[in-house]
Write an enzyme that holds these catalytic residues in place. Structure first.
Site, PDB file in Angstrom:
ATOM      1  N   TYR A 206       9.175  64.270  59.370  1.00  0.00           N
ATOM      2  CA  TYR A 206       9.919  65.413  60.400  1.00  0.00           C
ATOM      3  C   TYR A 206       9.714  65.900  60.965  1.00  0.00           C
ATOM      4  CZ  TYR A 206      13.572  67.590  63.126  1.00  0.00           C
ATOM      5  OH  TYR A 206      14.433  67.990  63.582  1.00  0.00           O
TER       6      TYR A 206
ATOM      7  N   LYS B 279       7.440  65.435  64.844  1.00  0.00           N
ATOM      8  CA  LYS B 279       8.263  65.955  66.591  1.00  0.00           C
ATOM      9  C   LYS B 279       7.224  66.906  66.701  1.00  0.00           C
ATOM     10  CE  LYS B 279      12.552  65.926  66.223  1.00  0.00           C
ATOM     11  NZ  LYS B 279      13.541  65.628  67.526  1.00  0.00           N
TER      12      LYS B 279
ATOM     13  N   GLU C  47      10.595  74.007  63.682  1.00  0.00           N
ATOM     14  CA  GLU C  47      10.478  72.752  62.146  1.00  0.00           C
ATOM     15  C   GLU C  47       8.592  73.436  61.949  1.00  0.00           C
ATOM     16  OE1 GLU C  47      10.514  71.805  58.914  1.00  0.00           O
ATOM     17  OE2 GLU C  47      12.196  73.490  59.297  1.00  0.00           O
TER      18      GLU C  47
ATOM     19  N   GLY D  18      21.079  60.048  71.362  1.00  0.00           N
ATOM     20  CA  GLY D  18      22.128  61.608  69.895  1.00  0.00           C
ATOM     21  C   GLY D  18      23.111  62.066  70.369  1.00  0.00           C
ATOM     22  N   ILE D  19      24.401  60.983  71.175  1.00  0.00           N
ATOM     23  CA  ILE D  19      25.281  62.439  71.727  1.00  0.00           C
ATOM     24  C   ILE D  19      26.742  61.750  70.383  1.00  0.00           C
ATOM     25  CG2 ILE D  19      26.301  59.387  72.241  1.00  0.00           C
ATOM     26  CD1 ILE D  19      27.507  60.856  75.161  1.00  0.00           C
ATOM     27  N   THR D  20      26.243  61.208  69.404  1.00  0.00           N
ATOM     28  CA  THR D  20      27.495  61.366  68.296  1.00  0.00           C
ATOM     29  C   THR D  20      26.716  62.504  67.065  1.00  0.00           C
ATOM     30  OG1 THR D  20      25.864  59.539  67.176  1.00  0.00           O
ATOM     31  CG2 THR D  20      27.862  58.690  68.968  1.00  0.00           C
ATOM     32  N   GLY D  21      25.526  62.885  67.487  1.00  0.00           N
ATOM     33  CA  GLY D  21      25.431  64.082  66.435  1.00  0.00           C
ATOM     34  C   GLY D  21      25.882  65.328  67.243  1.00  0.00           C
TER      35      GLY D  21
ATOM     36  N   THR E 172      11.485  71.553  68.135  1.00  0.00           N
ATOM     37  CA  THR E 172      12.047  71.948  66.871  1.00  0.00           C
ATOM     38  C   THR E 172      11.505  73.121  66.132  1.00  0.00           C
ATOM     39  OG1 THR E 172      12.282  71.823  64.705  1.00  0.00           O
ATOM     40  CG2 THR E 172      10.962  70.564  65.786  1.00  0.00           C
TER      41      THR E 172
ATOM     42  N   ALA F 234      17.276  62.023  67.297  1.00  0.00           N
ATOM     43  CA  ALA F 234      16.289  62.031  65.834  1.00  0.00           C
ATOM     44  C   ALA F 234      17.214  61.574  64.226  1.00  0.00           C
ATOM     45  CB  ALA F 234      15.634  63.343  66.126  1.00  0.00           C
TER      46      ALA F 234
HETATM   47  P1  NAP Z   1      21.776  64.654  64.597  1.00  0.00           P
HETATM   48  O1  NAP Z   1      23.760  65.721  63.598  1.00  0.00           O
HETATM   49  O2  NAP Z   1      21.199  64.812  63.062  1.00  0.00           O
HETATM   50  O3  NAP Z   1      22.135  63.682  65.759  1.00  0.00           O
HETATM   51  C1  NAP Z   1      21.336  63.139  65.002  1.00  0.00           C
HETATM   52  C2  NAP Z   1      21.312  62.230  66.307  1.00  0.00           C
HETATM   53  O4  NAP Z   1      20.523  61.177  66.595  1.00  0.00           O
HETATM   54  C3  NAP Z   1      22.486  61.177  66.568  1.00  0.00           C
HETATM   55  O5  NAP Z   1      23.944  60.702  67.139  1.00  0.00           O
HETATM   56  C4  NAP Z   1      21.950  60.266  65.033  1.00  0.00           C
HETATM   57  O6  NAP Z   1      23.310  58.820  65.330  1.00  0.00           O
HETATM   58  C5  NAP Z   1      21.167  59.334  66.419  1.00  0.00           C
HETATM   59  N1  NAP Z   1      19.571  58.984  66.030  1.00  0.00           N
HETATM   60  C6  NAP Z   1      19.650  59.066  64.577  1.00  0.00           C
HETATM   61  N2  NAP Z   1      18.171  57.810  64.723  1.00  0.00           N
HETATM   62  C7  NAP Z   1      18.546  57.354  65.995  1.00  0.00           C
HETATM   63  C8  NAP Z   1      18.236  56.445  66.274  1.00  0.00           C
HETATM   64  N3  NAP Z   1      16.804  55.623  65.553  1.00  0.00           N
HETATM   65  N4  NAP Z   1      18.864  55.715  67.589  1.00  0.00           N
HETATM   66  C9  NAP Z   1      19.259  56.341  68.213  1.00  0.00           C
HETATM   67  N5  NAP Z   1      19.742  57.916  67.985  1.00  0.00           N
HETATM   68  C10 NAP Z   1      19.810  57.860  66.749  1.00  0.00           C
HETATM   69  O7  NAP Z   1      21.313  66.508  65.025  1.00  0.00           O
HETATM   70  P2  NAP Z   1      21.064  67.678  65.741  1.00  0.00           P
HETATM   71  O8  NAP Z   1      21.258  68.526  64.582  1.00  0.00           O
HETATM   72  O9  NAP Z   1      22.414  67.297  66.464  1.00  0.00           O
HETATM   73  O10 NAP Z   1      20.264  67.478  66.444  1.00  0.00           O
HETATM   74  C11 NAP Z   1      20.025  66.819  67.344  1.00  0.00           C
HETATM   75  C12 NAP Z   1      18.139  67.343  67.918  1.00  0.00           C
HETATM   76  O11 NAP Z   1      17.334  68.616  67.767  1.00  0.00           O
HETATM   77  C13 NAP Z   1      17.532  66.155  67.005  1.00  0.00           C
HETATM   78  O12 NAP Z   1      16.628  66.012  67.891  1.00  0.00           O
HETATM   79  C14 NAP Z   1      17.147  67.423  65.838  1.00  0.00           C
HETATM   80  O13 NAP Z   1      15.588  67.079  65.464  1.00  0.00           O
HETATM   81  C15 NAP Z   1      16.622  68.420  66.759  1.00  0.00           C
HETATM   82  N6  NAP Z   1      17.243  69.494  66.685  1.00  0.00           N
HETATM   83  C16 NAP Z   1      17.919  70.490  66.198  1.00  0.00           C
HETATM   84  C17 NAP Z   1      17.817  71.275  65.205  1.00  0.00           C
HETATM   85  C18 NAP Z   1      19.351  72.463  64.304  1.00  0.00           C
HETATM   86  O14 NAP Z   1      19.151  73.161  63.856  1.00  0.00           O
HETATM   87  N7  NAP Z   1      20.210  70.877  64.697  1.00  0.00           N
HETATM   88  C19 NAP Z   1      17.394  72.494  65.880  1.00  0.00           C
HETATM   89  C20 NAP Z   1      15.821  72.180  66.301  1.00  0.00           C
HETATM   90  C21 NAP Z   1      15.454  70.424  66.800  1.00  0.00           C
HETATM   91  P3  NAP Z   1      23.975  58.631  64.518  1.00  0.00           P
HETATM   92  O15 NAP Z   1      25.580  59.086  64.679  1.00  0.00           O
HETATM   93  O16 NAP Z   1      24.435  57.461  64.673  1.00  0.00           O
HETATM   94  O17 NAP Z   1      23.249  59.160  62.750  1.00  0.00           O
HETATM   95  O1  G4F Z   2      19.962  72.914  56.122  1.00  0.00           O
HETATM   96  P1  G4F Z   2      18.613  72.589  56.607  1.00  0.00           P
HETATM   97  O2  G4F Z   2      18.198  70.832  55.489  1.00  0.00           O
HETATM   98  O3  G4F Z   2      18.038  72.742  57.492  1.00  0.00           O
HETATM   99  P2  G4F Z   2      16.330  72.677  57.447  1.00  0.00           P
HETATM  100  O4  G4F Z   2      15.438  71.624  57.157  1.00  0.00           O
HETATM  101  O5  G4F Z   2      15.388  73.931  57.883  1.00  0.00           O
HETATM  102  O6  G4F Z   2      16.021  71.955  59.299  1.00  0.00           O
HETATM  103  C1  G4F Z   2      17.124  71.912  60.277  1.00  0.00           C
HETATM  104  O7  G4F Z   2      16.408  72.517  60.957  1.00  0.00           O
HETATM  105  C2  G4F Z   2      15.410  71.782  61.952  1.00  0.00           C
HETATM  106  C3  G4F Z   2      15.109  73.831  62.764  1.00  0.00           C
HETATM  107  O8  G4F Z   2      14.288  74.561  61.920  1.00  0.00           O
HETATM  108  C4  G4F Z   2      15.571  71.352  62.536  1.00  0.00           C
HETATM  109  F1  G4F Z   2      14.530  70.395  63.587  1.00  0.00           F
HETATM  110  C5  G4F Z   2      15.841  70.206  61.557  1.00  0.00           C
HETATM  111  O9  G4F Z   2      16.058  68.781  61.919  1.00  0.00           O
HETATM  112  C6  G4F Z   2      17.222  70.750  60.950  1.00  0.00           C
HETATM  113  O10 G4F Z   2      18.143  70.538  61.739  1.00  0.00           O
HETATM  114  O11 G4F Z   2      17.679  73.231  55.212  1.00  0.00           O
HETATM  115  C7  G4F Z   2      17.054  74.810  55.568  1.00  0.00           C
HETATM  116  C8  G4F Z   2      17.152  75.420  53.984  1.00  0.00           C
HETATM  117  C9  G4F Z   2      15.489  74.617  53.807  1.00  0.00           C
HETATM  118  O12 G4F Z   2      14.620  75.656  53.279  1.00  0.00           O
HETATM  119  C10 G4F Z   2      16.245  74.142  52.486  1.00  0.00           C
HETATM  120  O13 G4F Z   2      14.831  73.859  51.070  1.00  0.00           O
HETATM  121  O14 G4F Z   2      17.695  75.344  53.360  1.00  0.00           O
HETATM  122  C11 G4F Z   2      16.966  74.939  51.832  1.00  0.00           C
HETATM  123  N1  G4F Z   2      18.013  74.628  50.828  1.00  0.00           N
HETATM  124  C12 G4F Z   2      18.401  74.500  49.271  1.00  0.00           C
HETATM  125  N2  G4F Z   2      19.480  73.835  48.935  1.00  0.00           N
HETATM  126  C13 G4F Z   2      18.728  73.553  51.313  1.00  0.00           C
HETATM  127  C14 G4F Z   2      18.948  72.972  50.412  1.00  0.00           C
HETATM  128  N3  G4F Z   2      18.591  72.678  51.761  1.00  0.00           N
HETATM  129  C15 G4F Z   2      19.278  71.472  52.205  1.00  0.00           C
HETATM  130  N4  G4F Z   2      19.514  70.311  53.277  1.00  0.00           N
HETATM  131  N5  G4F Z   2      20.180  70.361  51.197  1.00  0.00           N
HETATM  132  C16 G4F Z   2      19.917  72.035  50.065  1.00  0.00           C
HETATM  133  O15 G4F Z   2      21.264  71.943  48.450  1.00  0.00           O
END
Ligand code: NAP
Ligand code: G4F
Length: 383
Positions: free
Chosen positions: A157, A161, A135, A9-12, A133, A88
């Site tokens: 999701y 997880k 979540e 997930g280095i591109t994320g 997460t 992911a």
């Molecule tokens: P993100 O921006 O969506 O990045 C996800 C990364 O996973 C991207 O590099 C994506 O590639 C890659 N990926 C997706 N499906 C894949 C597959 N099948 N094989 C290989 N690579 C794949 O997510 P993030 O916000 O950086 O989060 C990083 C991790 O932390 C994730 O596992 C997420 O579920 C978890 N997490 C995030 C949060 C948050 O608030 N950000 C909180 C808790 C946990 P592409 O660039 O090609 O799409």
């Molecule tokens: O920004 P969200 O899509 O993030 P969500 O669902 O909390 O998930 C993110 O955080 C998780 C950690 O708790 C990660 F594990 C997960 O990978 C991801 O990074 O939505 C946040 C809240 C939700 O309650 C959603 O219903 O915002 C509310 N929301 C309201 N309007 C919306 C919107 N969410 C999105 N994406 N788009 C809307 O228009």
């Protein structure tokens, strides 16, 4: 010898910040990226090194979390000291549309990493960080949530997880692996994907104040999230793998805010006051007033005249198609363990995070090239 890290997930968002952080620490960083028909390396292009260069400290490999043999080959070749499993399908709403794929990539994908390390005889060498997460807490059983709070996942999701979380714990206990979960609460940044709520808001608000868009449609405005800055959270990932003993940690700020208040805060960064009226899908946000000196400084005086004429107009609407079949209403984390054991705490306030995102997005939207390249193809189309 430089330490070697492998980041899935280095591109994320997190992968990009973490790669930069580890390279600065002297690591050689290997990353797994998916093949795509368009370039998907925007977030790490500044770190890219031509394969013809010698002594590279960032190396990319094609791979996918759904391909065991590919993952095993890469891990066998790289023999990393640390694996950060960040890849992911990370969008909660989309996971309701692609539940099987999400289970495969996010759940079984984690098993593939752990099993590859075990089969390759790397259990004593390679430490593993699993991106767990908040979540997992879903229908929360306790407020605030901590490491001992029971899980109650509310989306495909989160269920995927949940498997990843427990298989990580199981491999730690069964095989003595240094495998840890970071239970990270929501973290955001200018690199956040455009379809997560904070970035959807900061992009839309930037476009609205610049006169490029009339309004934005949102989902549930009342849910609450504990938002931190991704730059702080990737440091916690690193610290977790530097501990002598593997363990699981909540990483959060301890402050929770509604989506509605985040929207107000984002407009306020441009000097604009927005208020809300109505309930449920009839709720709207409308323009109340402008602090003209802040607007002139942060947005630009040339946009003021036309924006003034819009006072009273509706700029935020609700579209129920963005509602989730099952919602997570409130997340707020107790980070005491991370503070005490890792010495970690967030450096950004929510206000600082919002400022960082808004200033970035106002500048981004002003770029003519960005618009020419279809940068406005957004917002009401996505999740
Ligand atoms: P993100 O921006 O969506 O990045 C996800 C990364 O996973 C991207 O590099 C994506 O590639 C890659 N990926 C997706 N499906 C894949 C597959 N099948 N094989 C290989 N690579 C794949 O997510 P993030 O916000 O950086 O989060 C990083 C991790 O932390 C994730 O596992 C997420 O579920 C978890 N997490 C995030 C949060 C948050 O608030 N950000 C909180 C808790 C946990 P592409 O660039 O090609 O799409
Ligand atoms: O920004 P969200 O899509 O993030 P969500 O669902 O909390 O998930 C993110 O955080 C998780 C950690 O708790 C990660 F594990 C997960 O990978 C991801 O990074 O939505 C946040 C809240 C939700 O309650 C959603 O219903 O915002 C509310 N929301 C309201 N309007 C919306 C919107 N969410 C999105 N994406 N788009 C809307 O228009």
């Amino acid at each position: 010898m430089a330490k070697v890290a492998l980041i899935t997930g280095i591109t994320g968002q997190d992968g990009a910040y973490l790669a930069e952080y580890l390279i600065k620490k002297g690591y050689t960083v290997h990353g797994i990226k998916r093949r795509s028909s368009l370039f998907n390396t925007d977030r790490i292009d500044h770190l890219y090194q031509d394969p013809h260069e010698h002594n590279r400290n960032m190396i990319l490999h094609y791979g996918d979390m759904t391909d065991s043999m590919n993952l095993t080959r890469i891990i066998g070749d790289v023999k990393p000291d640390e694996i950060y499993n960040l890849a992911a399908m990370s969008h909660v709403k989309v996971s309701f549309d692609t539940p099987e794929y999400t289970a495969n990539a996010d759940g079984i994908g984690t098993l593939r990493i752990l099993e590859a390390v075990r089969l390759l005889g790397l259990t004593k060498k390679t430490r593993i960080y699993q991106a767990s997460t908040s979540e997992l807490y879903g229908l929360v059983q306790e407020i605030p949530q901590k490491e001992t709070t029971p899980f109650y996942p509310r989306s495909p999701y989160a269920v995927a997880k949940l498997y990843a979380y427990w298989i990580t714990v199981n491999y730690r206990e069964a095989y003595g692996m240094h495998a840890s979960n970071g239970i990270l609460f929501n973290h955001e940044s200018p690199l956040r994907g455009e379809t997560f709520v904070t970035r959807k808001v900061t992009r839309a608000v930037s476009r609205i104040v610049l006169g490029m868009q009339d309004m934005v449609y949102m989902g549930n405005l009342s849910s609450k999230r504990d938002w931190g800055h991704a730059k702080d959270y990737i440091k916690a990932m690193y610290l977790i793998l530097q501990q002598d003993t593997p363990d699981d940690y909540v990483i959060s700020t301890g402050i929770t805010t509604t989506i509605r208040d985040f929207i107000k805060m984002s407009f306020a960064k441009a000097g604009v006051v927005v208020d809300f009226k109505g309930v449920d899908e009839k709720e709207v946000g409308f323009l109340v007033s402008i602090d003209e000196s802040v607007f002139a400084k942060e947005v630009g005086i040339e946009y003021l005249e036309s924006f003034r004429k819009r006072l009273g107009e509706t700029v935020v609407g609700v579209d129920p198609s963005y509602f989730r079949p099952t919602e997570v209403d409130i997340l707020i984390g107790d980070n005491s363990k991370a503070k005490a054991k890792l010495g970690w705490e967030p450096s950004y306030s929510l206000d600082g995070l919002c400022e960082d995102m808004m200033m970035h997005d106002i500048a981004l939207m002003k770029k003519e090239d960005y618009l020419k390249n279809g940068g406005y193809r957004i917002l009401n189309y996505f999740e």
